[in-house]
Design a protein around this motif. Structure first.
Motif, PDB file in Angstrom:
ATOM      1  N   THR A  96     -11.060  15.906 -14.821  1.00  0.00           N
ATOM      2  CA  THR A  96     -11.727  15.586 -13.580  1.00  0.00           C
ATOM      3  C   THR A  96     -11.529  16.865 -12.663  1.00  0.00           C
ATOM      4  O   THR A  96     -10.528  17.724 -12.577  1.00  0.00           O
ATOM      5  N   ARG A  97     -12.668  16.974 -11.743  1.00  0.00           N
ATOM      6  CA  ARG A  97     -12.707  18.206 -10.821  1.00  0.00           C
ATOM      7  C   ARG A  97     -12.262  17.888  -9.301  1.00  0.00           C
ATOM      8  O   ARG A  97     -11.852  18.695  -8.571  1.00  0.00           O
ATOM      9  N   ASN A  98     -13.032  16.546  -9.394  1.00  0.00           N
ATOM     10  CA  ASN A  98     -13.007  16.348  -7.571  1.00  0.00           C
ATOM     11  C   ASN A  98     -11.958  15.149  -7.127  1.00  0.00           C
ATOM     12  O   ASN A  98     -12.194  14.717  -6.024  1.00  0.00           O
ATOM     13  N   VAL A  99     -11.232  14.702  -8.493  1.00  0.00           N
ATOM     14  CA  VAL A  99     -10.414  13.664  -7.704  1.00  0.00           C
ATOM     15  C   VAL A  99      -8.966  13.933  -7.252  1.00  0.00           C
ATOM     16  O   VAL A  99      -8.208  14.904  -7.859  1.00  0.00           O
ATOM     17  N   HIS A 100      -8.555  13.645  -6.194  1.00  0.00           N
ATOM     18  CA  HIS A 100      -7.234  13.647  -5.426  1.00  0.00           C
ATOM     19  C   HIS A 100      -6.548  12.277  -5.362  1.00  0.00           C
ATOM     20  O   HIS A 100      -6.821  11.495  -5.054  1.00  0.00           O
ATOM     21  N   LEU A 101      -5.222  12.599  -6.156  1.00  0.00           N
ATOM     22  CA  LEU A 101      -4.418  11.296  -6.281  1.00  0.00           C
ATOM     23  C   LEU A 101      -3.541  11.348  -4.989  1.00  0.00           C
ATOM     24  O   LEU A 101      -2.979  12.375  -4.430  1.00  0.00           O
ATOM     25  N   VAL A 102      -3.703  10.329  -4.049  1.00  0.00           N
ATOM     26  CA  VAL A 102      -3.153   9.986  -3.009  1.00  0.00           C
ATOM     27  C   VAL A 102      -1.976   8.778  -3.169  1.00  0.00           C
ATOM     28  O   VAL A 102      -2.334   7.814  -3.354  1.00  0.00           O
ATOM     29  N   GLU A 103      -0.810   9.379  -2.808  1.00  0.00           N
ATOM     30  CA  GLU A 103       0.323   8.396  -2.979  1.00  0.00           C
ATOM     31  C   GLU A 103       0.688   7.627  -1.776  1.00  0.00           C
ATOM     32  O   GLU A 103       0.709   8.301  -0.516  1.00  0.00           O
ATOM     33  N   GLY A 104       1.084   6.404  -1.804  1.00  0.00           N
ATOM     34  CA  GLY A 104       1.477   5.626  -0.434  1.00  0.00           C
ATOM     35  C   GLY A 104       0.624   4.318  -0.334  1.00  0.00           C
ATOM     36  O   GLY A 104      -0.167   3.842  -1.192  1.00  0.00           O
ATOM     37  N   ASP A 105       1.101   3.633   0.564  1.00  0.00           N
ATOM     38  CA  ASP A 105       0.451   2.313   0.841  1.00  0.00           C
ATOM     39  C   ASP A 105      -0.841   2.553   1.905  1.00  0.00           C
ATOM     40  O   ASP A 105      -0.777   3.026   2.780  1.00  0.00           O
ATOM     41  N   ALA A 106      -1.835   1.686   1.376  1.00  0.00           N
ATOM     42  CA  ALA A 106      -3.111   1.772   2.291  1.00  0.00           C
ATOM     43  C   ALA A 106      -2.812   0.429   3.320  1.00  0.00           C
ATOM     44  O   ALA A 106      -2.146  -0.435   2.926  1.00  0.00           O
ATOM     45  N   PRO A 107      -3.205   0.433   4.492  1.00  0.00           N
ATOM     46  CA  PRO A 107      -4.085   1.600   4.996  1.00  0.00           C
ATOM     47  C   PRO A 107      -3.294   2.812   5.507  1.00  0.00           C
ATOM     48  O   PRO A 107      -3.969   3.684   5.814  1.00  0.00           O
ATOM     49  N   GLU A 108      -2.072   2.706   5.734  1.00  0.00           N
ATOM     50  CA  GLU A 108      -1.257   3.944   6.443  1.00  0.00           C
ATOM     51  C   GLU A 108      -1.806   5.224   5.703  1.00  0.00           C
ATOM     52  O   GLU A 108      -2.245   6.199   6.608  1.00  0.00           O
ATOM     53  N   ASP A 117     -17.621   8.429   2.854  1.00  0.00           N
ATOM     54  CA  ASP A 117     -19.031   8.006   2.950  1.00  0.00           C
ATOM     55  C   ASP A 117     -19.304   6.537   2.221  1.00  0.00           C
ATOM     56  O   ASP A 117     -20.113   5.506   2.218  1.00  0.00           O
ATOM     57  N   ARG A 118     -18.227   6.305   1.286  1.00  0.00           N
ATOM     58  CA  ARG A 118     -18.087   5.134   0.286  1.00  0.00           C
ATOM     59  C   ARG A 118     -16.582   4.759   0.281  1.00  0.00           C
ATOM     60  O   ARG A 118     -15.875   5.691   0.144  1.00  0.00           O
ATOM     61  N   VAL A 119     -16.443   3.525   0.161  1.00  0.00           N
ATOM     62  CA  VAL A 119     -15.069   2.974  -0.006  1.00  0.00           C
ATOM     63  C   VAL A 119     -15.021   1.988  -1.130  1.00  0.00           C
ATOM     64  O   VAL A 119     -15.825   1.018  -1.168  1.00  0.00           O
ATOM     65  N   PHE A 120     -14.331   2.126  -2.288  1.00  0.00           N
ATOM     66  CA  PHE A 120     -14.040   1.241  -3.244  1.00  0.00           C
ATOM     67  C   PHE A 120     -12.545   0.557  -3.180  1.00  0.00           C
ATOM     68  O   PHE A 120     -11.837   0.939  -2.908  1.00  0.00           O
ATOM     69  N   ILE A 121     -12.748  -0.722  -2.847  1.00  0.00           N
ATOM     70  CA  ILE A 121     -11.591  -1.491  -2.910  1.00  0.00           C
ATOM     71  C   ILE A 121     -11.095  -2.308  -4.205  1.00  0.00           C
ATOM     72  O   ILE A 121     -11.779  -3.131  -4.340  1.00  0.00           O
ATOM     73  N   GLY A 122     -10.480  -1.692  -5.153  1.00  0.00           N
ATOM     74  CA  GLY A 122      -9.921  -2.625  -6.251  1.00  0.00           C
ATOM     75  C   GLY A 122      -8.866  -3.264  -6.292  1.00  0.00           C
ATOM     76  O   GLY A 122      -8.505  -4.442  -6.916  1.00  0.00           O
ATOM     77  N   GLY A 123      -7.882  -2.939  -5.345  1.00  0.00           N
ATOM     78  CA  GLY A 123      -6.575  -3.595  -4.987  1.00  0.00           C
ATOM     79  C   GLY A 123      -6.335  -3.269  -3.672  1.00  0.00           C
ATOM     80  O   GLY A 123      -6.447  -2.514  -3.204  1.00  0.00           O
ATOM     81  N   SER A 124      -5.625  -4.307  -2.911  1.00  0.00           N
ATOM     82  CA  SER A 124      -5.227  -4.118  -1.641  1.00  0.00           C
ATOM     83  C   SER A 124      -3.777  -4.521  -1.098  1.00  0.00           C
ATOM     84  O   SER A 124      -3.299  -4.346  -0.139  1.00  0.00           O
ATOM     85  N   GLY A 125      -3.048  -4.578  -2.072  1.00  0.00           N
ATOM     86  CA  GLY A 125      -1.607  -5.166  -2.063  1.00  0.00           C
ATOM     87  C   GLY A 125      -1.202  -5.905  -0.913  1.00  0.00           C
ATOM     88  O   GLY A 125      -0.283  -5.817  -0.267  1.00  0.00           O
ATOM     89  N   GLY A 126      -2.168  -6.896  -0.498  1.00  0.00           N
ATOM     90  CA  GLY A 126      -1.923  -7.999   0.380  1.00  0.00           C
ATOM     91  C   GLY A 126      -2.269  -7.600   1.731  1.00  0.00           C
ATOM     92  O   GLY A 126      -1.978  -8.241   2.624  1.00  0.00           O
TER      93      GLY A 126
END
Lengths: 202, 202, 202, 202
Positions: A96-108, A117-126
């Protein structure tokens, strides 16, 4: 050298629809091929968009989105270390060229990312509601949020959020069953149903 | 001038998942958005392939495939004149580059086309077996045929053909239901189930 | 005394819809509650009919049919000894009146049974066609055969038989998913799809 | 005389699974055969129970329940006059014994009815919550409420009510498609999905 060869052998050009078993993953955590492409279609991705992939799991959504966003940026957010290891492995395998892996808890951990522009939510950890609040705040008008829900609880909460926030919502439910290619007889095996919620900011 | 404006307004870049109502069509003859993208995924398209789209209907499969085959060639085959008029309209509206409209009855009209890497059969006009024979003869090893079946008869005939011809076959059945975005309440409306048959030449 | 108490505690009067977990069974071999009642409905049972239940498995169809056939006769045919042990246990637990357990391979073991008004085929042990031939020969005009198919092969073979034999056929496909009652969140789990084929002798 | 003849010709004994087209009805308002029998199964009816059938529509649930409640009482509640005319016609045609037609709006018109053992809600006329409150107040411990929901709104509201009231809840979603018996080819036509919610008072 080996790496280059791997890259070549798995370079799919603009292939859409990567079979599930080509991803390194905890089996249960992958979005199935058929649901994945419908999700990508619902994301209405344009070549230069910024996509947040929250709860990236094995990274399969980000990886397939990479071809559809040649001039864009994808942030694969995952809090689970074991999943992140699989994502790294998959990003490398699929070049892949444009994927950045982000470590941590969302939303922080979303704070430092560029506006999506777009948000996909596949899991939210509660933390679905908090994630939706941040996504909503950061999303431009005409932005779109897509969620995959496998529980009624997520479906209900998301619908309530979007109704309150004035989004235009479509819910699609998909039941897929498939036969296995290498068996003597063709028996259908069902996936669990998935709700794909697409919400447009007005 | 008008045409250019239309083109611009509908230019989707690499967007995947065109909503059904953006196609000019006899309503019943369109492959629904969700089924369409799963079909595209099953076609495993690489950028430079030749695709036959037999029984093209409104041309929606060819049009979505156009972005996935920037260096390829797509032949949209349709025998019905009314459908062809809609296809022409849609090709223009979506500014496709690599789609060629083919007039006539399959399998006869396939003779003059270049050999395909991929064959999609959305309709067969009662000549499924003959079409499959020609497709099989013209397809290279590792070529793939994908069919959408809405009747048991087509499903059964296709399975029988592929079993005899030694193909590796996967059948996926998809049940989709969706809510309408602009209603007060969210009621699920079902599409009829579709069987997507993917067959690999060995 | 214990037995009588058991009988009382499980006496369901005319209850329809016995939960799956009330049957002693090899788990995979039970017709799920929802599919079972639809199957019973498709059998169009009248109080005094003779029903053959071929490939009885755990006996669940025979047991639920027992209440619907107070003046009838049910023959639960099962060739697998382990299954028959479970059937015996279930017949006793549910205090059935009119169910007769038949040991042996169909169609051979059907020879000595009274002619059926209704035939249900839940399993055929690889002898579907022969079983259908015997059922067809023994069934009166207006008799009905119902099959549950989980493979395309069975579905196709049954349809071919009934088309040749001039039956009037309806096929229903059922996709069921359910939430578990005692979990914190409601996640849908899918059963594999089942085809219920109902065929009327003309 | 004519009536008696009609009665005889349609006397189904304990038949389960009345085909949809045997009911006089506004077509859209009937619970489809397959969903109807699953609903009946979920009601866990014992021969002497009292059943409230709220939003009875064409009366199909009450009519099929009549055979399962030979010593019970069924109250078919319907506020729409046109529907009630169809219910009357259907009750007569099927010679029901224990079905009482109740005119009026729920929950008000429920006041004078005997306490229920089972409550089925097929329609609520916008008063779901109030109906559930009355049903809950009148239902004994171990009583059961079953709802058919075709919108997410009803599903969500019912789940919220039952969670607050401490019921044990199971949700089943059913997707049915069927072929038509008298066509040349077998094309599956889908019903809209239905959620069947079963809630046990603790």
């Amino acid at each position: 050298l080996v790496k280059q060869f791997e890259g070549e052998s798995r370079d799919r050009g603009s292939w859409l629809g990567i079979p599930d078993d080509e991803f390194a993953t905890v089996k249960k955590l992958i979005t199935k091929e058929e649901v994945r492409v419908v999700t990508l279609a619902k994301l209405r991705l344009r070549h230069d968009m910024v996509l947040w992939d929250i709860g990236a799991g094995s990274g399969s959504i980000s990886i397939e989105a990479d071809h559809l966003l040649p001039n864009g940026k994808i942030f694969a957010v995952e809090r689970n270390a074991e999943c992140r290891a699989f994502i790294k492995q998959n990003l490398q395998a699929f070049n892949t060229r444009n994927v950045h892996l982000v470590e941590g808890d969302a939303p922080e951990c979303l704070e430092d990312l560029p506006d999506p522009d777009r948000v996909f939510i596949g899991g939210s950890g509660g933390h679905l509601w908090e994630i939706l609040e941040v996504a909503d705040r950061r999303l431009p008008a005409d932005g779109r949020i897509v969620l995959n829900a496998i529980t009624l609880d997520t479906l209900t909460a998301a619908n309530e959020f979007f109704a309150n926030a004035g989004y235009r919502v479509e819910v699609v439910t998909i039941n897929v069953a498939r036969t296995r290619p290498l068996t003597d007889y063709k028996m259908f095996e069902a996936y669990n149903p998935v709700y794909i919620i697409s919400a447009d900011k007005q």
